[in-house]
Design a protein around this motif. Structure first.
Motif, PDB file in Angstrom:
ATOM      1  N   UNK A 135      -2.494 -15.848 -29.660  1.00 44.16           N
ATOM      2  CA  UNK A 135      -2.060 -15.673 -28.162  1.00 44.16           C
ATOM      3  C   UNK A 135      -0.199 -15.965 -29.319  1.00 44.16           C
ATOM      4  N   UNK A 136      -0.648 -16.777 -30.711  1.00 45.51           N
ATOM      5  CA  UNK A 136       0.233 -17.492 -31.801  1.00 45.51           C
ATOM      6  C   UNK A 136      -0.240 -17.591 -32.253  1.00 45.51           C
ATOM      7  N   UNK A 137       1.678 -17.118 -33.363  1.00 44.83           N
ATOM      8  CA  UNK A 137       1.342 -17.784 -34.837  1.00 44.83           C
ATOM      9  C   UNK A 137       1.674 -18.927 -35.677  1.00 44.83           C
ATOM     10  N   UNK A 155       4.334 -12.689 -29.872  1.00 42.06           N
ATOM     11  CA  UNK A 155       3.787 -12.876 -28.998  1.00 42.06           C
ATOM     12  C   UNK A 155       3.700 -11.833 -28.134  1.00 42.06           C
ATOM     13  N   UNK A 156       2.546 -11.325 -27.243  1.00 40.89           N
ATOM     14  CA  UNK A 156       2.050 -10.796 -25.985  1.00 40.89           C
ATOM     15  C   UNK A 156       2.936 -12.122 -24.477  1.00 40.89           C
ATOM     16  N   UNK A 157       4.414 -11.512 -24.142  1.00 40.55           N
ATOM     17  CA  UNK A 157       4.513 -12.574 -23.329  1.00 40.55           C
ATOM     18  C   UNK A 157       3.748 -12.675 -21.907  1.00 40.55           C
ATOM     19  N   UNK A 158       3.244 -11.461 -21.582  1.00 38.86           N
ATOM     20  CA  UNK A 158       2.011 -12.163 -20.447  1.00 38.86           C
ATOM     21  C   UNK A 158       0.446 -12.293 -20.632  1.00 38.86           C
ATOM     22  N   UNK A 159       0.076 -12.608 -21.581  1.00 36.73           N
ATOM     23  CA  UNK A 159      -0.315 -13.229 -22.025  1.00 36.73           C
ATOM     24  C   UNK A 159      -0.484 -14.664 -22.559  1.00 36.73           C
ATOM     25  N   UNK A 214      -6.370 -11.784 -18.330  1.00 37.87           N
ATOM     26  CA  UNK A 214      -5.008 -11.294 -19.049  1.00 37.87           C
ATOM     27  C   UNK A 214      -5.562 -11.674 -20.354  1.00 37.87           C
ATOM     28  N   UNK A 215      -6.376 -12.505 -20.716  1.00 38.58           N
ATOM     29  CA  UNK A 215      -6.900 -13.207 -22.847  1.00 38.58           C
ATOM     30  C   UNK A 215      -8.580 -13.180 -22.913  1.00 38.58           C
ATOM     31  N   UNK A 216      -8.266 -12.169 -23.765  1.00 37.06           N
ATOM     32  CA  UNK A 216      -9.712 -11.588 -24.154  1.00 37.06           C
ATOM     33  C   UNK A 216     -10.247 -12.506 -25.368  1.00 37.06           C
ATOM     34  N   UNK A 217     -11.554 -12.736 -25.044  1.00 35.53           N
ATOM     35  CA  UNK A 217     -12.450 -13.223 -26.023  1.00 35.53           C
ATOM     36  C   UNK A 217     -12.295 -12.768 -27.490  1.00 35.53           C
ATOM     37  N   UNK A 218     -12.602 -13.372 -28.615  1.00 34.77           N
ATOM     38  CA  UNK A 218     -12.382 -12.512 -29.551  1.00 34.77           C
ATOM     39  C   UNK A 218     -13.063 -13.190 -30.802  1.00 34.77           C
ATOM     40  N   UNK A 237      -0.953 -20.409 -19.464  1.00 33.14           N
ATOM     41  CA  UNK A 237       0.125 -21.715 -19.674  1.00 33.14           C
ATOM     42  C   UNK A 237      -0.101 -21.341 -18.220  1.00 33.14           C
ATOM     43  N   UNK A 238      -0.870 -20.093 -17.463  1.00 29.83           N
ATOM     44  CA  UNK A 238      -0.980 -20.501 -15.539  1.00 29.83           C
ATOM     45  C   UNK A 238      -2.243 -21.537 -15.537  1.00 29.83           C
ATOM     46  N   UNK A 239      -2.789 -21.398 -16.712  1.00 34.85           N
ATOM     47  CA  UNK A 239      -4.196 -22.406 -16.218  1.00 34.85           C
ATOM     48  C   UNK A 239      -3.675 -24.521 -16.363  1.00 34.85           C
TER      49      UNK A 239
END
Length: 463
Positions: free
Chosen positions: A160-162, A18-22, A231-235, A27-29
């Motif tokens: 951002x997870x698995x 996982x990308x810690x920045x994402x 930071x988190x793009x739509x996919x 989590x900031x939200x």
């Protein structure tokens, strides 16, 4: 009836780090959402709105408190019904075009605006009822926008997870919300609510301390909603055509998805129904906690804030820790035990209401320790059940079923008060909703190989 995810072990085995920045941005939200959940709907604004500040001179304060509490319950129940009617179409429209971030952005803006508008709710002799109605209306609008935004926010978790980390990352998000609540509540308590004359000369005259707190809470929410949008793009779903979907088409898609679940993944459909009920009970614990502390257990406004800080510390720590238990032992066990403890603790608080503050402190903290883990594990359980490529669609249905039941806890709270004649009876209404959720959830059986029963289940699937 098999589950496609369980039949594709190769997909489970391959999981990038996982990308810690994402994760932090996502989590900031949740961190910022504490401004709405903890400050507005639980421990500060609703306590003030349903308290003695809005009783006309000479009125029976207890009767006014009970009446305004009922208004609050019915207002939130109406908001839940409106969410249930709009979330299916909005969720499907966002999913079809990969537009989760715009949906989250607009919803967050409406939530922030409704919080800032609470500044205009002011007690004035001869207009107390109108002020309370305005406050309940703004709360309902904010609740609708918040719940719709949560559809997009929860769907972003799957980017951002698995399977091996979703419990921890979900727990980090929920835990961040509780920690954010602690920080903001401390700032507001020390700066405005507790002192006779707070920062910038703010006093309690005309509810100025609470109204200023709502302005700060609104800015806080809006500020921490920005990182995830950047930071988190739509996919877009792999292979999904960029077709336009109208409102009618969106509801038709929801119907087709439900029919598919009924034919192929009935356990998922049963979970959606059960979780809709117990999640509304979980929400009710925090929504009405501060109101009950002040109205039925003799807490002063300052004591409500102190309890709120303690409650968020307990909830944040337990939720983050429970995320590891989720990944190791499985979300099904975590949800079940959390609901059992919640029912026992809620019943104890109701039965021991004559014990006053001590009973509420003990039982309330136990309740707070279980709400977050149950919410986070429920979200993680659904993510494990999602078919590859249809995760966002399933989370839209998760929100739909959840909001379809949103009226249960507020309505049960208000009905119980009407039956018992006193505010503390509202606890029993919330407990009844939790019991119903547990009864629906306990018999659900899930496919093997998805991690619902813990890490060994995932390992068995990839060998």
């Amino acid at each position: 009836m098999g589950h496609p995810a369980a039949e594709a072990p190769g997909d489970v085995a391959v999981e990038p780090a996982p990308d810690t920045r994402q994760i932090a941005a996502w989590a900031a939200w949740d961190w910022g959402s504490a401004a709405f959940n903890a400050v507005v709907t639980t421990f500060v604004f609703t306590v003030w709105l349903t308290g003695s500040s809005f009783a006309e001179p000479g009125a029976d304060t207890d009767a006014v408190t009970a009446l305004h509490s009922q208004w609050l319950g019915w207002g939130l129940a109406a908001a839940g019904i409106l969410v249930a009617l709009t979330a299916p179409a909005l969720g499907t429209l966002a999913d079809a075009g990969g537009r989760r971030r715009p949906m989250l952005a607009v919803s967050s803006a409406v939530v922030g605006a409704s919080m800032l508008a609470l500044w205009f709710v002011q007690p004035a002799e001869g207009g107390m009822a109108d002020a309370v109605r305005l406050g309940v209306t703004l709360l309902a609008v904010g609740t609708i926008a918040f719940e719709i935004g949560s559809v997009a926010y929860n769907a972003l978790l799957l980017q951002i997870s698995g399977p091996r980390t979703i419990g921890r990352i979900s727990g980090i998000g929920w835990g961040a919300g509780y920690v954010g609540g602690i920080v903001l509540l401390v700032v507001l308590y020390v700066g405005f609510i507790q002192p006779d004359v707070g920062w910038f000369g703010v006093t309690s005259e005309g509810g100025l301390d609470v109204r200023v707190s709502m302005l700060i809470a609104g800015v806080w929410f809006l500020a921490f909603a920005v990182p995830v949008l950047v930071m988190v793009p739509d996919r877009r779903r792999q292979g999904a055509p960029p077709a336009r979907v109208g409102i009618v088409g969106a509801y038709a898609a929801v119907g087709r998805h439900i029919a598919h679940l009924w034919r192929e993944q009935r356990s998922t459909l049963r979970f959606l129904v059960a979780s809709a009920v117990f999640r509304d009970g979980l929400t009710g614990v925090f929504t009405f906690g501060g109101v009950l502390a002040a109205g039925s257990y003799g807490f002063s406004p300052d004591e409500v804030i102190v309890f709120a800080i303690a409650a968020n510390i307990v909830a944040g720590a337990s939720t983050i820790g429970a995320g590891w238990l989720d990944d190791r032992y499985g979300p099904r066990r975590l949800v079940t035990w959390a609901l059992v403890v919640l029912i026992l603790a809620g019943s104890a608080v109701f039965l021991l209401h004559d014990a006053g503050k001590s009973a509420f402190w003990a039982g309330g903290l136990v309740l707070c320790a279980c709400v977050g883990p149950a919410q986070s594990a429920s979200r993680g359980l659904l993510a494990r059940l999602a078919e590859p490529g249809r995760e966002t669609e399933l989370f839209g249905l998760y929100a739909t079923t959840g909001r379809a039941a949103t009226f249960l806890a507020p309505a049960a709270f208000s009905i119980a008060i009407g039956v018992g004649g006193e505010q503390y009876w509202g606890i029993l209404g919330i407990v009844v909703v939790l019991v119903a959720g547990l009864v629906l959830f306990a018999p659900v059986r899930f496919p093997r190989g998805l991690g619902v029963d813990g890490r060994r289940d995932v390992t068995a699937a990839v060998r």
